[in-house]
Design a protein around this motif. Structure first.
Motif, PDB file in Angstrom:
ATOM      1  N   GLY A 247      -1.867 -41.808  26.243  1.00 51.71           N
ATOM      2  CA  GLY A 247      -1.705 -40.468  25.708  1.00 51.71           C
ATOM      3  C   GLY A 247      -2.371 -39.457  26.622  1.00 51.71           C
ATOM      4  N   ALA A 248      -1.778 -38.270  26.700  1.00 50.12           N
ATOM      5  CA  ALA A 248      -2.380 -37.179  27.465  1.00 50.12           C
ATOM      6  C   ALA A 248      -2.841 -36.105  26.492  1.00 50.12           C
TER       7      ALA A 248
ATOM      8  N   THR B 124      -6.318 -34.856  30.195  1.00 50.20           N
ATOM      9  CA  THR B 124      -6.732 -36.188  30.612  1.00 50.20           C
ATOM     10  C   THR B 124      -5.899 -37.244  29.891  1.00 50.20           C
ATOM     11  N   GLY B 125      -5.454 -38.247  30.639  1.00 53.49           N
ATOM     12  CA  GLY B 125      -4.699 -39.332  30.062  1.00 53.49           C
ATOM     13  C   GLY B 125      -5.532 -40.571  29.920  1.00 53.49           C
TER      14      GLY B 125
ATOM     15  N   ALA C 155      -4.794 -36.270  17.036  1.00 53.19           N
ATOM     16  CA  ALA C 155      -3.891 -36.622  15.947  1.00 53.19           C
ATOM     17  C   ALA C 155      -4.674 -36.752  14.651  1.00 53.19           C
ATOM     18  N   LYS C 156      -3.954 -36.526  13.553  1.00 49.77           N
ATOM     19  CA  LYS C 156      -4.510 -36.725  12.220  1.00 49.77           C
ATOM     20  C   LYS C 156      -3.524 -37.604  11.460  1.00 49.77           C
TER      21      LYS C 156
ATOM     22  N   THR D 275      -0.087 -32.907  16.956  1.00 51.59           N
ATOM     23  CA  THR D 275      -0.129 -31.615  17.634  1.00 51.59           C
ATOM     24  C   THR D 275      -0.984 -31.634  18.890  1.00 51.59           C
ATOM     25  N   GLY D 276      -2.084 -32.367  18.899  1.00 50.64           N
ATOM     26  CA  GLY D 276      -3.020 -32.314  20.018  1.00 50.64           C
ATOM     27  C   GLY D 276      -2.705 -33.241  21.179  1.00 50.64           C
ATOM     28  N   ILE D 277      -1.590 -33.983  21.079  1.00 52.65           N
ATOM     29  CA  ILE D 277      -1.207 -34.898  22.165  1.00 52.65           C
ATOM     30  C   ILE D 277      -0.083 -34.261  22.962  1.00 52.65           C
ATOM     31  N   ARG D 278      -0.282 -34.121  24.269  1.00 50.86           N
ATOM     32  CA  ARG D 278       0.747 -33.537  25.144  1.00 50.86           C
ATOM     33  C   ARG D 278       1.904 -34.512  25.326  1.00 50.86           C
TER      34      ARG D 278
END
Ligand SMILES: [Zn+2]
Length: 85
Positions: free
Chosen positions: A28-29, A35-36, A62-63, A76-79
């Motif tokens: 995940g980025a 950062t990945g 993530a939630k 939402t927070g993962i690119r």
């Protein structure tokens, strides 16, 4: 390290159930710092739901909230998320 914090490997079973692929090795980025890294290395906080945070900047990646019959997932927070299929 916070005593309530675990790493992403602690929720391997839940992630496998939801995504039907091995997720702890998915890359995940972070949507904030970029950062990945493997999902198994994220910081996991458990409370009313599960919150995954970036181990580098603390961004909420993530939630996840789970009931007996449904799962709600906020990514939402993962690119990007790269999984092996
Ligand atoms: Zn980050």
């Amino acid at each position: 390290m916070d005593e309530l914090m675990l790493d992403g490997n602690a929720i391997a079973g839940l992630l496998q159930e939801v995504f039907a692929v091995e997720m702890t090795t998915a890359i995940g980025a972070c949507g904030s710092c970029g950062t990945g890294g493997p999902v198994g290395a994220v910081h996991v906080y458990r409370g009313a739901g599960i919150v995954l945070r970036c181990p580098h900047c603390g961004n909420t990646l993530a939630k996840i909230v789970k009931s007996d019959s449904r799962v709600w997932i906020d990514l939402t927070g993962i690119r990007t998320l790269e999984v092996t299929v």
